[in-house]
Design an enzyme around this catalytic site. Structure first.
Site, PDB file in Angstrom:
ATOM      1  N   GLY A  24      -8.274  97.498  58.128  1.00 28.22           N
ATOM      2  CA  GLY A  24      -8.347  98.950  58.097  1.00 28.22           C
ATOM      3  C   GLY A  24      -9.144  99.447  56.916  1.00 28.22           C
ATOM      4  O   GLY A  24      -9.992  98.732  56.368  1.00 28.22           O
ATOM      5  N   ASP A  41      -6.367  84.004  52.205  1.00 25.20           N
ATOM      6  CA  ASP A  41      -7.579  84.831  52.218  1.00 25.20           C
ATOM      7  C   ASP A  41      -8.074  85.047  50.787  1.00 25.20           C
ATOM      8  O   ASP A  41      -8.420  86.157  50.403  1.00 25.20           O
ATOM      9  CB  ASP A  41      -7.305  86.168  52.898  1.00 25.20           C
ATOM     10  CG  ASP A  41      -8.589  86.824  53.428  1.00 25.20           C
ATOM     11  OD1 ASP A  41      -9.602  86.113  53.589  1.00 25.20           O
ATOM     12  OD2 ASP A  41      -8.573  88.039  53.685  1.00 25.20           O
ATOM     13  N   LYS A  50      -3.977 101.962  51.780  1.00 26.84           N
ATOM     14  CA  LYS A  50      -4.566 101.149  52.847  1.00 26.84           C
ATOM     15  C   LYS A  50      -3.975 101.556  54.187  1.00 26.84           C
ATOM     16  O   LYS A  50      -2.797 101.357  54.451  1.00 26.84           O
ATOM     17  CB  LYS A  50      -4.340  99.657  52.596  1.00 26.84           C
ATOM     18  CG  LYS A  50      -5.003  98.778  53.662  1.00 26.84           C
ATOM     19  CD  LYS A  50      -5.007  97.312  53.293  1.00 26.84           C
ATOM     20  CE  LYS A  50      -3.677  96.669  53.544  1.00 26.84           C
ATOM     21  NZ  LYS A  50      -3.743  95.192  53.423  1.00 26.84           N
ATOM     22  N   GLY A  94     -11.067  94.043  57.750  1.00 20.13           N
ATOM     23  CA  GLY A  94     -10.524  93.711  59.050  1.00 20.13           C
ATOM     24  C   GLY A  94      -9.197  94.377  59.349  1.00 20.13           C
ATOM     25  O   GLY A  94      -8.831  94.538  60.506  1.00 20.13           O
TER      26      GLY A  94
END
Length: 325
Positions: free
Chosen positions: A103, A218, A120, A101
């Protein structure tokens, strides 16, 4: 406290052969107070004019913010976009490790450091803006633990928002647990417990040692990366939030996370606590011991949601069919 107790005693003592050497934990009270100061004093309006700056002044502005609020504690290197293009062969698809989500992540090699890295590149159209980028750089730079991925550097040239991490050669827990090829051997029980213990230690550090606590938000198998010795490290702090302070019981925030791993009470109320991470840890632990995905639409309808299936399974006599090793 919950994960700290799990990591130090309780069920983990049953697997003493898997217990890693005790980590040297850094005192991060002062450093996290810097992050709190940053969070409290920087409103979105204060970032509104950054888009009007030239590339060079924008880069200097971000660097000065990181220096000011990091107060000299930031070890992350500021890379140019050209350097990272060279490291990733112009972000070639052959270097692509994965995407999500926030990249895409590429494997790269920094010649000046003779080091393989994971690069990233944040989606410029995503919701993670300049403020969130700065906070993530500060978090990953100031929080230091053997079960958290190391931030090597960052790039803020132009509208680029890029983070450079240490490269984890064994990929993610998800790849070894839930995406096994026909020729790949499943993780044995001791290795699964070693990974669970290390991941719990990383969360316990965020919840109990960091001051104020950091809520990861997360925690899932794809965000647990494995080094060459299969030691786990938590990665991707794009959704991380500072926990409640001053006697508050929770942080009210927009509900974000991954379906299946997100705690039901947080999903319903938007009230975020460290217990939200503990729920997610429990879900991942179920994945570790069963070898099943938390949500799997390929299974019969009553087995598609792992948590619900386990609750039903507890009331049946078919327990011998659960463990898949």
């Amino acid at each position: 406290m919950i994960l700290g107790r799990l990591a130090k005693r309780g069920w983990m003592n049953c697997f003493s052969c898997c217990m890693p050497v005790e980590d040297s934990i850094h005192n991060s009270s002062l450093e996290n107070s810097i992050i709190q100061q940053y969070k409290d004093t920087k409103s979105p309006a204060q970032f509104a004019n950054i888009s009007l700056k030239t590339d060079s002044s924008r880069r200097r502005y971000i660097a000065s913010e990181i220096e000011k609020f990091g107060k000299g504690n930031i070890a992350a290197q500021a890379f140019t976009f050209r350097e990272l293009c060279l490291a990733t062969q112009n972000f070639d698809c052959e270097c692509l490790l994965g995407s999500g989500g926030f990249g895409k992540v590429y494997k790269g090699h920094i010649k000046s450091k003779n080091m393989d890295v994971a690069v990233k590149q944040l989606d410029r159209n995503g919701f993670q803006g300049t403020k969130e980028f700065l906070v993530e750089v500060l978090l990953l730079s100031l929080l230091r633990h053997s079960n958290l991925v190391n931030l090597i550097g960052y790039c803020s040239d132009g509208d680029q928002r890029i983070l450079v991490y240490e490269f984890m050669p064994n990929g993610s827990l998800e790849g070894h647990l839930l995406e096994l090829g026909p020729d790949n051997k499943p993780l044995d029980w001791d290795m699964r417990m070693k990974i669970a213990v290390g991941a719990a230690k990383g969360l316990a550090y965020l919840h109990e040692t960091a001051n104020p606590p950091v809520i990861y938000r997360d925690f899932k198998s794809s965000n647990i990366l494995l080094d060459d010795n299969f030691n786990p490290k938590l990665s991707d702090f794009g959704l991380a939030k500072l926990g409640p302070t001053g006697g508050r019981t929770h942080v009210s925030t927009r509900v974000m996370g991954t379906y299946g791993y997100c705690a039901p009470d947080y999903a319903c109320t938007g009230k975020l606590t460290v217990k939200s991470d503990v729920y997610s840890f429990g879900v991942v632990f179920l994945e570790i011991i069963t070898g099943r995905r938390v949500i799997d639409s390929s299974r019969p309808s009553e087995e598609q949601n792992l948590v619900k299936w386990i609750h039903c399974w507890e009331r049946t006599t078919r327990r011998r069919h659960c463990i898949k090793l």
